[in-house]
Write a protein that holds these residues in place. Sequence first.
Motif, PDB file in Angstrom:
ATOM      1  N   VAL A   1       0.810  -1.134   0.290  1.00 31.64           N
ATOM      2  CA  VAL A   1      -0.743   0.105   0.077  1.00 31.64           C
ATOM      3  C   VAL A   1      -0.028   1.505   0.065  1.00 31.64           C
ATOM      4  O   VAL A   1       0.620   2.846   0.134  1.00 31.64           O
ATOM      5  N   ASN A   2       2.300   0.984   0.441  1.00 33.18           N
ATOM      6  CA  ASN A   2       3.157   2.260   0.114  1.00 33.18           C
ATOM      7  C   ASN A   2       3.680   2.555  -1.049  1.00 33.18           C
ATOM      8  O   ASN A   2       4.826   3.923  -1.653  1.00 33.18           O
ATOM      9  N   GLN A   3       3.487   1.986  -1.625  1.00 27.92           N
ATOM     10  CA  GLN A   3       4.261   2.100  -3.066  1.00 27.92           C
ATOM     11  C   GLN A   3       3.085   2.278  -3.789  1.00 27.92           C
ATOM     12  O   GLN A   3       1.667   2.456  -4.260  1.00 27.92           O
ATOM     13  N   PRO A   4       3.362   3.767  -4.656  1.00 28.65           N
ATOM     14  CA  PRO A   4       2.447   4.657  -5.706  1.00 28.65           C
ATOM     15  C   PRO A   4       1.927   3.487  -6.984  1.00 28.65           C
ATOM     16  O   PRO A   4       3.027   2.181  -7.555  1.00 28.65           O
ATOM     17  N   GLN A   5       0.618   3.864  -6.834  1.00 26.80           N
ATOM     18  CA  GLN A   5       0.275   2.473  -7.904  1.00 26.80           C
ATOM     19  C   GLN A   5       0.124   3.380  -8.982  1.00 26.80           C
ATOM     20  O   GLN A   5      -0.902   4.498  -8.720  1.00 26.80           O
ATOM     21  N   ALA A   6      -0.448   2.311 -10.263  1.00 24.45           N
ATOM     22  CA  ALA A   6      -1.397   2.925 -11.649  1.00 24.45           C
ATOM     23  C   ALA A   6      -2.437   2.766 -11.213  1.00 24.45           C
ATOM     24  O   ALA A   6      -2.862   2.098 -11.607  1.00 24.45           O
ATOM     25  N   ARG A   7      -3.452   4.054 -10.995  1.00 19.81           N
ATOM     26  CA  ARG A   7      -4.794   3.477 -10.743  1.00 19.81           C
ATOM     27  C   ARG A   7      -5.545   3.531 -12.037  1.00 19.81           C
ATOM     28  O   ARG A   7      -5.225   4.323 -12.783  1.00 19.81           O
ATOM     29  N   ASP A   8      -6.904   3.360 -11.760  1.00 25.37           N
ATOM     30  CA  ASP A   8      -7.683   3.705 -12.879  1.00 25.37           C
ATOM     31  C   ASP A   8      -8.507   5.063 -12.797  1.00 25.37           C
ATOM     32  O   ASP A   8      -8.663   5.366 -13.571  1.00 25.37           O
ATOM     33  N   ASP A   9      -8.588   5.279 -11.180  1.00 30.22           N
ATOM     34  CA  ASP A   9      -9.479   6.571 -11.493  1.00 30.22           C
ATOM     35  C   ASP A   9      -7.963   8.041 -12.121  1.00 30.22           C
ATOM     36  O   ASP A   9      -8.639   8.146 -12.695  1.00 30.22           O
ATOM     37  N   ASN A  10      -6.756   7.851 -11.156  1.00 34.79           N
ATOM     38  CA  ASN A  10      -5.912   8.256 -12.525  1.00 34.79           C
ATOM     39  C   ASN A  10      -6.005   8.294 -13.675  1.00 34.79           C
ATOM     40  O   ASN A  10      -6.216   9.803 -14.865  1.00 34.79           O
ATOM     41  N   TYR A  11      -6.188   7.511 -14.271  1.00 35.20           N
ATOM     42  CA  TYR A  11      -6.023   6.847 -15.400  1.00 35.20           C
ATOM     43  C   TYR A  11      -7.498   8.025 -15.978  1.00 35.20           C
ATOM     44  O   TYR A  11      -7.207   8.380 -17.398  1.00 35.20           O
ATOM     45  N   LEU A  12      -8.546   7.731 -15.401  1.00 33.00           N
ATOM     46  CA  LEU A  12      -9.631   8.188 -16.639  1.00 33.00           C
ATOM     47  C   LEU A  12      -9.459  10.077 -16.582  1.00 33.00           C
ATOM     48  O   LEU A  12      -9.746  10.213 -16.911  1.00 33.00           O
ATOM     49  N   VAL A  13      -8.860   9.903 -15.316  1.00 34.96           N
ATOM     50  CA  VAL A  13      -8.496  11.379 -15.033  1.00 34.96           C
ATOM     51  C   VAL A  13      -8.380  12.249 -16.757  1.00 34.96           C
ATOM     52  O   VAL A  13      -8.214  13.265 -16.738  1.00 34.96           O
ATOM     53  N   LEU A  14      -6.398  11.285 -16.465  1.00 34.39           N
ATOM     54  CA  LEU A  14      -5.847  11.745 -17.281  1.00 34.39           C
ATOM     55  C   LEU A  14      -6.342  11.853 -19.004  1.00 34.39           C
ATOM     56  O   LEU A  14      -6.130  12.447 -19.800  1.00 34.39           O
ATOM     57  N   LEU A  15      -7.025  10.197 -19.190  1.00 36.50           N
ATOM     58  CA  LEU A  15      -7.018  10.077 -20.719  1.00 36.50           C
ATOM     59  C   LEU A  15      -8.255  11.446 -20.676  1.00 36.50           C
ATOM     60  O   LEU A  15      -8.725  11.414 -22.239  1.00 36.50           O
ATOM     61  N   GLY A  16      -9.424  11.779 -20.171  1.00 37.75           N
ATOM     62  CA  GLY A  16     -10.245  12.607 -20.388  1.00 37.75           C
ATOM     63  C   GLY A  16      -9.569  13.786 -21.045  1.00 37.75           C
ATOM     64  O   GLY A  16     -10.008  14.789 -21.782  1.00 37.75           O
ATOM     65  N   LEU A  17      -8.792  14.251 -19.895  1.00 41.47           N
ATOM     66  CA  LEU A  17      -7.969  15.627 -19.683  1.00 41.47           C
ATOM     67  C   LEU A  17      -7.606  15.667 -20.984  1.00 41.47           C
ATOM     68  O   LEU A  17      -7.034  16.838 -21.969  1.00 41.47           O
ATOM     69  N   MET A  18      -6.730  14.405 -21.231  1.00 40.72           N
ATOM     70  CA  MET A  18      -5.933  14.660 -22.773  1.00 40.72           C
ATOM     71  C   MET A  18      -6.453  14.883 -24.014  1.00 40.72           C
ATOM     72  O   MET A  18      -6.298  15.465 -24.828  1.00 40.72           O
ATOM     73  N   LEU A  19      -8.197  14.286 -24.107  1.00 30.90           N
ATOM     74  CA  LEU A  19      -8.455  14.059 -25.372  1.00 30.90           C
ATOM     75  C   LEU A  19      -9.250  15.356 -25.574  1.00 30.90           C
ATOM     76  O   LEU A  19      -9.768  15.877 -26.375  1.00 30.90           O
ATOM     77  N   ILE A  20      -9.506  15.720 -24.067  1.00 35.59           N
ATOM     78  CA  ILE A  20     -10.467  17.354 -24.719  1.00 35.59           C
ATOM     79  C   ILE A  20      -9.448  18.300 -25.053  1.00 35.59           C
ATOM     80  O   ILE A  20      -9.003  19.355 -25.402  1.00 35.59           O
ATOM     81  N   VAL A  21      -7.672  17.822 -24.539  1.00 39.28           N
ATOM     82  CA  VAL A  21      -6.902  19.203 -24.987  1.00 39.28           C
ATOM     83  C   VAL A  21      -6.898  19.078 -26.016  1.00 39.28           C
ATOM     84  O   VAL A  21      -6.280  19.920 -27.577  1.00 39.28           O
ATOM     85  N   GLU A  22      -6.455  17.765 -27.356  1.00 40.77           N
ATOM     86  CA  GLU A  22      -6.051  16.979 -28.153  1.00 40.77           C
ATOM     87  C   GLU A  22      -7.019  17.603 -28.922  1.00 40.77           C
ATOM     88  O   GLU A  22      -6.887  17.717 -30.164  1.00 40.77           O
ATOM     89  N   THR A  23      -8.588  18.130 -28.675  1.00 45.31           N
ATOM     90  CA  THR A  23      -9.263  18.569 -29.610  1.00 45.31           C
ATOM     91  C   THR A  23      -9.998  19.614 -29.696  1.00 45.31           C
ATOM     92  O   THR A  23     -10.762  19.897 -30.436  1.00 45.31           O
ATOM     93  N   ASN A  24      -9.537  20.443 -28.472  1.00 47.66           N
ATOM     94  CA  ASN A  24     -10.406  22.128 -28.044  1.00 47.66           C
ATOM     95  C   ASN A  24      -9.133  22.512 -28.508  1.00 47.66           C
ATOM     96  O   ASN A  24      -7.909  23.225 -28.123  1.00 47.66           O
ATOM     97  N   ASP A  25     -10.052  24.033 -29.444  1.00 50.48           N
ATOM     98  CA  ASP A  25      -8.955  24.489 -29.944  1.00 50.48           C
ATOM     99  C   ASP A  25      -8.565  25.887 -28.312  1.00 50.48           C
ATOM    100  O   ASP A  25      -7.477  26.220 -28.677  1.00 50.48           O
ATOM    101  N   LEU A  26      -9.735  26.138 -28.209  1.00 47.53           N
ATOM    102  CA  LEU A  26      -9.527  27.310 -26.915  1.00 47.53           C
ATOM    103  C   LEU A  26      -8.243  26.852 -25.726  1.00 47.53           C
ATOM    104  O   LEU A  26      -7.871  27.238 -25.607  1.00 47.53           O
ATOM    105  N   VAL A  27      -8.282  25.445 -25.736  1.00 46.98           N
ATOM    106  CA  VAL A  27      -7.997  24.499 -23.719  1.00 46.98           C
ATOM    107  C   VAL A  27      -6.874  24.854 -24.255  1.00 46.98           C
ATOM    108  O   VAL A  27      -5.337  24.929 -24.062  1.00 46.98           O
ATOM    109  N   GLN A  28      -6.042  24.307 -26.122  1.00 42.72           N
ATOM    110  CA  GLN A  28      -4.775  24.296 -27.376  1.00 42.72           C
ATOM    111  C   GLN A  28      -3.778  25.722 -26.648  1.00 42.72           C
ATOM    112  O   GLN A  28      -2.471  25.659 -26.514  1.00 42.72           O
TER     113      GLN A  28
END
Length: 441
Positions: free
Chosen positions: A330-357
């Motif tokens: 439990v003391n090791q940092p983990q590749a987690r689902d919740d972090n992944y979903l946040v980053l994936l959703g954020l990256m998809l918005i960033v990659e496709t939105n002119d204003l955000v870019q």
Amino acid sequence: MDTLKQIALSPPLSSHSKSHDYIIGLRGLLTLSSFLYIFLVVFAPAAVAHSQNATSTPSSTLHKILKFFSILFWNEGIIYSGFILLSARTIALPFIYISKSSEIETLLSPRLSIVGSVFRRGIRLWVPIAISLAISVGVFHGLGYEYVNEFAENTGNLSILVPYKINNVLVWFNSAFQMFWVTQKYSEQSASFAFPGQMLWVVNVVYMQSFTIYMTMVIIPYTRRSWRVKGAIFFIITAWWVQSWAWYSITGLLLADMVTNMDFKVKAQRGIKLYNTIYLPSYVPYACILASGLIMQYLWTAWRPQYQDQEIIAHGGLYYTGGLNEDFDVNQPQARDDNYLVLLGLMLIVETNDLVQYVLANRVFVSLGRRSLSFFLTHCIITYTLGIKLYTSLHLAHNASIAVCFFVCFATSVVGAEIFYRCIEVPSHVLSHMVFEWIRE
């Protein structure tokens, strides 16, 4: 031709086209988040979700509000996972562009691009890491280590550790050297324990995962686009199952491939076809992915913290059993689902939105993104030394002292990062090129 050759052999202060400045800007935004996280875990640990102080503090309304903002703006898991994914998103870009350009290919072939990147990356990372670790050890030997423990006891801080004491040059060298060899239990390294904030292990993961990218990106010029997408999705699912950081890395590589080679932004802005001329705006599913990750984070933090690590059991116990991952640390940092979903959703918005870019590509974020490593390596030392010393010397109210320390630490970190960048990081880039050109002669 001479210009192209000069570009090919120059130090890669910016090895990506200006059209990708928004990605560098996003890295700068994560760097600001890392500063907030380190500063707050030292001076206001109850405001940091998942810290020991946050879990031991009564859940008042103010406490829940602070946890909510912590999840959005200074979330440790999103910070280190974001750096890993963004590194994968950018590392293959020079190779992809060279593979597409027949003009440059005569001078800098894809094979030479790969070899140069693999060789130079170790030098470009090891030199800044070794020097920053030496600076940290030297500063703490001069100031002593006891004051950190005294500060933690006086303020009731349960969330910080006194840096591990490195006693001689050989231990320092071994600590810095093993940062680029460890493949398991990344955070259990003397270098990471000896560095303020104990987050130096992130560089280890970024470096190790870069080889996953190097080995995978070579198929890009030689396979069909649809095969690459299907193969990457299968790779991501498999890496998720064995709880490897590769599912973050391959996601970053897939995004780079789609944006560069598959007109992803144009197709996404067109929307998702539902029926005849009816299109669903692509930002709707992207926002749902982002929201699902944030909701999971909030539920595990404010409602059912005992379920926070249950998802990790659902993976295969790769290194110790053929069953499920029921004996994880439990003391090791983990590749987690919740972090992944946040980053994936954020990256998809960033990659496709002119204003955000456009917002992310501003000078401040891009400049900070280019200096992200230098800023990361300096602000931790400054917060644990200048920040703590300043706090203990001020005779002000608690909140006033924190405010003064915040502005002083941030201003000093900006100056320190710029000095480190120009004196250490840029010369390490130049050195990596010089050594690579020397061994090629």
